[in-house]
Design a protein around this motif. Structure first.
Motif, mmCIF file in Angstrom:
data_model
loop_
_atom_site.group_PDB
_atom_site.id
_atom_site.type_symbol
_atom_site.label_atom_id
_atom_site.label_comp_id
_atom_site.label_asym_id
_atom_site.label_seq_id
_atom_site.Cartn_x
_atom_site.Cartn_y
_atom_site.Cartn_z
ATOM 1 N N ARG A 102 0.839 -1.204 0.000
ATOM 2 C CA ARG A 102 0.000 0.000 0.000
ATOM 3 C C ARG A 102 0.865 1.240 0.000
ATOM 4 O O ARG A 102 1.952 1.245 0.573
ATOM 5 N N LEU A 103 0.345 2.284 -0.624
ATOM 6 C CA LEU A 103 0.961 3.606 -0.544
ATOM 7 C C LEU A 103 -0.010 4.493 0.213
ATOM 8 O O LEU A 103 -1.201 4.537 -0.106
ATOM 9 N N HIS A 104 0.482 5.200 1.214
ATOM 10 C CA HIS A 104 -0.345 6.075 2.041
ATOM 11 C C HIS A 104 0.047 7.519 1.778
ATOM 12 O O HIS A 104 1.233 7.858 1.843
ATOM 13 N N PRO A 105 -0.931 8.381 1.509
ATOM 14 C CA PRO A 105 -0.604 9.800 1.342
ATOM 15 C C PRO A 105 0.127 10.310 2.578
ATOM 16 O O PRO A 105 -0.237 9.993 3.708
ATOM 17 N N SER A 106 1.183 11.087 2.359
ATOM 18 C CA SER A 106 2.019 11.498 3.482
ATOM 19 C C SER A 106 1.507 12.707 4.237
ATOM 20 O O SER A 106 1.959 12.970 5.338
ATOM 21 N N GLY A 107 0.565 13.471 3.680
ATOM 22 C CA GLY A 107 0.057 14.649 4.380
ATOM 23 C C GLY A 107 -1.385 14.480 4.794
ATOM 24 O O GLY A 107 -2.140 13.728 4.202
ATOM 25 N N ALA A 108 -1.772 15.171 5.846
ATOM 26 C CA ALA A 108 -3.167 15.128 6.276
ATOM 27 C C ALA A 108 -4.026 15.844 5.256
ATOM 28 O O ALA A 108 -3.657 16.881 4.721
ATOM 29 N N GLY A 109 -5.172 15.283 4.972
ATOM 30 C CA GLY A 109 -6.102 15.925 4.056
ATOM 31 C C GLY A 109 -5.669 15.876 2.598
ATOM 32 O O GLY A 109 -6.099 16.692 1.811
ATOM 33 N N THR A 110 -4.841 14.887 2.239
ATOM 34 C CA THR A 110 -4.387 14.821 0.851
ATOM 35 C C THR A 110 -5.200 13.847 0.012
ATOM 36 O O THR A 110 -4.886 13.621 -1.141
ATOM 37 N N ALA A 111 -6.257 13.280 0.578
ATOM 38 C CA ALA A 111 -7.097 12.361 -0.209
ATOM 39 C C ALA A 111 -7.852 13.157 -1.263
ATOM 40 O O ALA A 111 -8.297 14.278 -1.016
ATOM 41 N N PRO A 112 -8.002 12.602 -2.473
ATOM 42 C CA PRO A 112 -8.731 13.310 -3.509
ATOM 43 C C PRO A 112 -10.175 13.553 -3.109
ATOM 44 O O PRO A 112 -10.749 12.780 -2.342
ATOM 45 N N GLU A 113 -10.763 14.621 -3.644
ATOM 46 C CA GLU A 113 -12.161 14.920 -3.320
ATOM 47 C C GLU A 113 -13.044 13.774 -3.724
ATOM 48 O O GLU A 113 -12.834 13.142 -4.746
#
Length: 117
Positions: A102-113
């Protein structure tokens, strides 16, 4: 017994066998050390090992932060796992297969809308 000193010869003392699961724990810990900081939601590295005589073939599954240099991270894991298994278990490690699960976004709130997190 050999000789008159009462000492048991090396060939007669037996052998030490390190269980596959112990080598797998060493490998998983080494992978964790190589990756360094993991994303909060990332699972710890997992390892499976096949041992034949004094040789261990290792498979490591891990999660990484995204974005990152995936190739560099995997190379670092391979090197660290091989070094630690050799140092702690005395086994050669000709193969360390690394699987990025898995790859996890490294910043908070970086998930696509519109995505569910």
């Amino acid at each position: 017994m050999t000789g008159t000193t009462g000492r048991v010869g090396a060939a007669e003392r037996g052998q030490t066998r390190i269980a596959d699961r112990v080598v797998a724990k060493i490998a998983a810990q080494a992978a964790k050390e190589a990756v360094g900081e993991r994303p909060e939601a990332a699972a710890p590295p997992r390892a499976t090992v096949t041992v034949h005589h004094d040789t261990a073939r290792v498979r490591v599954g891990l999660d990484l932060a995204y974005p990152c240099d995936i190739g560099r991270q995997c190379g670092s894991v391979r090197r660290r796992v091989a070094e630690r298994v050799k140092a702690l278990a005395g086994m050669e490690v000709p193969e360390v297969a690394v699987r990025v699960e898995r790859l996890h976004p490294s910043g908070a709130g970086t998930a696509p809308e519109g995505s569910d997190r």
